[in-house]
Design a protein around this motif. Sequence first.
Motif, short mmCIF file in Angstrom:
data_model
loop_
_atom_site.label_atom_id
_atom_site.label_comp_id
_atom_site.label_asym_id
_atom_site.label_seq_id
_atom_site.Cartn_x
_atom_site.Cartn_y
_atom_site.Cartn_z
N ALA A 10 -23.35 8.72 -25.24
CA ALA A 10 -22.89 9.88 -24.24
C ALA A 10 -22.87 9.70 -22.97
CB ALA A 10 -23.32 11.24 -24.95
N LEU A 11 -24.20 9.45 -22.43
CA LEU A 11 -24.63 8.90 -20.89
C LEU A 11 -23.61 7.73 -20.52
CD1 LEU A 11 -26.32 9.49 -18.67
CD2 LEU A 11 -27.58 7.51 -19.51
N GLN A 12 -23.35 6.96 -21.37
CA GLN A 12 -22.59 5.79 -20.90
C GLN A 12 -21.19 6.18 -20.88
OE1 GLN A 12 -24.05 3.01 -19.97
NE2 GLN A 12 -26.00 4.12 -20.72
N LYS A 13 -20.60 7.05 -21.62
CA LYS A 13 -19.15 7.41 -21.68
C LYS A 13 -19.07 8.53 -20.43
CE LYS A 13 -17.36 6.84 -26.44
NZ LYS A 13 -16.71 7.22 -27.25
N GLU A 14 -19.97 9.06 -20.17
CA GLU A 14 -19.93 9.95 -19.09
C GLU A 14 -19.67 9.14 -17.79
OE1 GLU A 14 -23.53 12.03 -16.64
OE2 GLU A 14 -23.03 13.12 -18.75
N GLN A 15 -20.19 8.13 -17.71
CA GLN A 15 -20.00 7.15 -16.53
C GLN A 15 -18.74 6.20 -16.64
OE1 GLN A 15 -24.21 5.52 -14.93
NE2 GLN A 15 -23.98 5.39 -17.29
N GLY A 16 -18.01 6.32 -17.58
CA GLY A 16 -16.85 5.45 -17.96
C GLY A 16 -17.07 4.33 -18.61
N PHE A 17 -18.31 4.26 -19.26
CA PHE A 17 -18.63 2.70 -20.08
C PHE A 17 -18.40 3.20 -21.70
CE2 PHE A 17 -21.62 2.16 -16.17
CZ PHE A 17 -20.76 1.18 -15.79
N ASP A 18 -17.71 2.23 -22.40
CA ASP A 18 -17.81 2.27 -23.71
C ASP A 18 -18.59 1.29 -24.49
OD1 ASP A 18 -17.13 3.06 -26.36
OD2 ASP A 18 -15.07 2.70 -26.11
N LEU A 19 -19.93 1.66 -24.97
CA LEU A 19 -20.40 0.41 -25.39
C LEU A 19 -20.10 0.12 -26.88
CD1 LEU A 19 -24.15 1.17 -24.43
CD2 LEU A 19 -22.66 -0.69 -23.56
N THR A 20 -19.12 0.94 -27.55
CA THR A 20 -18.74 0.60 -28.73
C THR A 20 -17.68 -0.38 -28.59
OG1 THR A 20 -16.88 2.26 -28.49
CG2 THR A 20 -18.89 3.13 -29.81
N ALA A 21 -17.20 -0.88 -27.50
CA ALA A 21 -16.13 -1.90 -27.50
C ALA A 21 -16.98 -3.22 -27.60
CB ALA A 21 -15.77 -1.84 -26.24
N THR A 46 -27.38 7.94 -35.42
CA THR A 46 -27.40 9.11 -34.67
C THR A 46 -28.37 9.03 -33.40
OG1 THR A 46 -28.92 9.92 -36.25
CG2 THR A 46 -26.66 10.57 -36.31
N SER A 47 -29.33 8.22 -33.60
CA SER A 47 -30.40 7.54 -32.58
C SER A 47 -29.79 7.15 -31.27
CB SER A 47 -31.28 6.74 -33.07
OG SER A 47 -31.05 5.51 -33.27
N TYR A 48 -28.64 6.84 -31.32
CA TYR A 48 -27.93 6.34 -30.05
C TYR A 48 -26.89 7.35 -29.40
CZ TYR A 48 -29.09 1.29 -31.07
OH TYR A 48 -29.85 0.29 -31.00
N ASP A 49 -26.84 8.33 -30.20
CA ASP A 49 -25.65 9.53 -29.77
C ASP A 49 -26.09 9.88 -28.08
OD1 ASP A 49 -24.50 9.55 -32.07
OD2 ASP A 49 -25.54 11.41 -32.83
N GLU A 50 -27.08 10.26 -27.79
CA GLU A 50 -27.40 10.56 -26.23
C GLU A 50 -26.97 9.40 -25.60
OE1 GLU A 50 -31.33 12.05 -23.50
OE2 GLU A 50 -31.43 12.47 -25.69
N TYR A 51 -27.62 8.26 -25.79
CA TYR A 51 -27.31 7.00 -24.83
C TYR A 51 -25.79 6.89 -24.75
CZ TYR A 51 -28.18 2.66 -22.73
OH TYR A 51 -28.28 1.62 -21.82
#
Length: 169
Positions: free
Chosen positions: A95-106, A88-93
């Motif tokens: 979300a910010l990346q997804k807002e920009q079109g990036f998906d770090l989970t990939a 959960t400590s990564y949730d905000e980060y």
Amino acid sequence: MIIITKKIHRARLVAGFIMLVLTIGFVGAGLGLVRDIRETEALSVTQMDAKGVKTNEDRISFLESCGWLVAPEAASIEDVLIPETFDTSYDEYLALQKEQGFDLTAYAGKTVKRYTYQVNNYPGLQKDIWASLLVYKKEVVGGEVFCNQGDGFMQSLAYPAKASGEQGT
């Protein structure tokens, strides 16, 4: 005293009212469309040239396409391991990346390069503002603009005034 009277036909009054409502509706829809287009531009600007980012010049050009003027050389270059699982400590980060079109989970479990540049044109602030790019195999896969002084902040790569049509100068 002079009195002038004029008869207003109900049909003309209704037609005028309808035209007024339609005009206001079209203008409102047009302004909403322009706002949506500008917001989309601000969000998708990080995706414009995300591929083929090989050199320092490419990274600077990418940041300039987002509206930022940065130092000519990266202040730091680090290898960063993207975690296999995100707590959960990564949730905000994330979300910010997804807002920009990036998906770090990939990129979970992958090592990326983090290039950090000093920003020279942040509105109202001139020092201790940084732009960071996460690059994996010559592609920008994430990033942010941040300040770690005082209360600090973190925001998307899009220049704050892009949505209002201003350029980052």
